[in-house]
Design an enzyme around this catalytic site. Sequence first.
Site, PDB file in Angstrom:
ATOM      1  N   SER A 118       0.816  -1.212   0.000  1.00  0.00           N
ATOM      2  CA  SER A 118       0.000   0.000   0.000  1.00  0.00           C
ATOM      3  C   SER A 118       0.851   1.265   0.000  1.00  0.00           C
ATOM      4  O   SER A 118       0.309   2.370  -0.061  1.00  0.00           O
ATOM      5  CB  SER A 118      -0.926   0.006   1.223  1.00  0.00           C
ATOM      6  OG  SER A 118      -0.188  -0.175   2.412  1.00  0.00           O
ATOM      7  N   HIS A 139      -2.474  -3.061  -6.001  1.00  0.00           N
ATOM      8  CA  HIS A 139      -2.958  -2.709  -4.668  1.00  0.00           C
ATOM      9  C   HIS A 139      -4.476  -2.858  -4.600  1.00  0.00           C
ATOM     10  O   HIS A 139      -5.227  -1.989  -5.046  1.00  0.00           O
ATOM     11  CB  HIS A 139      -2.524  -1.275  -4.337  1.00  0.00           C
ATOM     12  CG  HIS A 139      -2.936  -0.818  -2.980  1.00  0.00           C
ATOM     13  ND1 HIS A 139      -3.100   0.514  -2.667  1.00  0.00           N
ATOM     14  CD2 HIS A 139      -3.227  -1.503  -1.842  1.00  0.00           C
ATOM     15  CE1 HIS A 139      -3.458   0.629  -1.406  1.00  0.00           C
ATOM     16  NE2 HIS A 139      -3.552  -0.579  -0.892  1.00  0.00           N
ATOM     17  N   GLU A 151      -5.447  -0.351  -7.484  1.00  0.00           N
ATOM     18  CA  GLU A 151      -4.458   0.664  -7.826  1.00  0.00           C
ATOM     19  C   GLU A 151      -3.266  -0.060  -8.465  1.00  0.00           C
ATOM     20  O   GLU A 151      -2.588  -0.843  -7.802  1.00  0.00           O
ATOM     21  CB  GLU A 151      -4.042   1.406  -6.555  1.00  0.00           C
ATOM     22  CG  GLU A 151      -3.364   2.721  -6.793  1.00  0.00           C
ATOM     23  CD  GLU A 151      -3.105   3.470  -5.485  1.00  0.00           C
ATOM     24  OE1 GLU A 151      -2.963   4.700  -5.543  1.00  0.00           O
ATOM     25  OE2 GLU A 151      -3.022   2.837  -4.415  1.00  0.00           O
ATOM     26  N   ASN A 189      -3.011   6.217  -0.590  1.00  0.00           N
ATOM     27  CA  ASN A 189      -2.534   6.482   0.764  1.00  0.00           C
ATOM     28  C   ASN A 189      -1.815   7.817   0.906  1.00  0.00           C
ATOM     29  O   ASN A 189      -1.705   8.345   2.016  1.00  0.00           O
ATOM     30  CB  ASN A 189      -1.653   5.329   1.245  1.00  0.00           C
ATOM     31  CG  ASN A 189      -2.508   4.161   1.678  1.00  0.00           C
ATOM     32  OD1 ASN A 189      -3.489   4.333   2.386  1.00  0.00           O
ATOM     33  ND2 ASN A 189      -2.153   2.968   1.240  1.00  0.00           N
TER      34      ASN A 189
END
Length: 296
Positions: A118, A139, A151, A189
């Site tokens: 992540s 991800h 992702e 993130n």
Amino acid sequence: MQNIAVIGSGTMGNGIAHVFAQKGFQVSLIDISESALARGIQNITVNLERQIKKGLLTENDKNETLQRVKTFTSVADGVANAELVVEAASENIEVKLEIFRQLDKLAPSEAILATNTSSISITKIGSVTQRSEQVIGMHFMNPVPVMKLVEVIRGYATSNEVTASIMDISRGLDKVPVEVNDYPGFVSNRILMPMINEAIETLFEGVAGVEEIDTVMKLGMAHPMGPLQLADFIGLDVCLAILRVLQEGFGNPKYAPCPLLVNMVQAGHLGSKTGKGFYLWSKDSKELVVADRFRK
């Protein structure tokens, strides 16, 4: 492509194995622990049964999906025929680098090596292999069977062909892939963790309580869950690790984790997986109960 290997049978690993197997792929689920593998298969079974109750699957679909998942404690055996390996081990850079060193030696030379990281650099992970052009980020979001986003992070050396292949595979899983470049935190993130950290700072400074902060974000910003509840769900240790990656990667103090987050992780209050974080978590109740420490 038919043969997929998944490294790690925890929450993300068994979810990834689930969605691949449900779409007809043959899946090797790999973990060093037989008990962890058993828990992973049990979680897949429970999640498939939830889908049956919602009318999304039949009992026969469930049985066929489970038959497509084979478990291994040997990485060499598990990846022997893999065309795609998806690593979903803990969010620890040294662990991931060692896994990719092994995969580079053990997986077929044409296999794509993906990581579910992540936040950790895909370029750095790829650099410990002899096939950096075949290393990519994939991800998935938690819970994997439910969340649509993947992702897709291309490292500095990741080839166009590998990127296109992973985008196509993700669509075949009924996911929505979004291609991003390899910078700390990627997109998800890099945006999410500063928000969560700011929510923790807001609590730390006494601006408002846990419920109040989450209610403002749910009702005022249309978030499905508040940032403190989401932090508990992700795992406070994971949030801290990602913030450290952002802080180191950008060298910017704005990513420094809140001291309250650091203390909670050091105390072992990691959120839902330990039963205590900003909220109290119980398998027997879905009611949100603020942890004793934060009650007014």
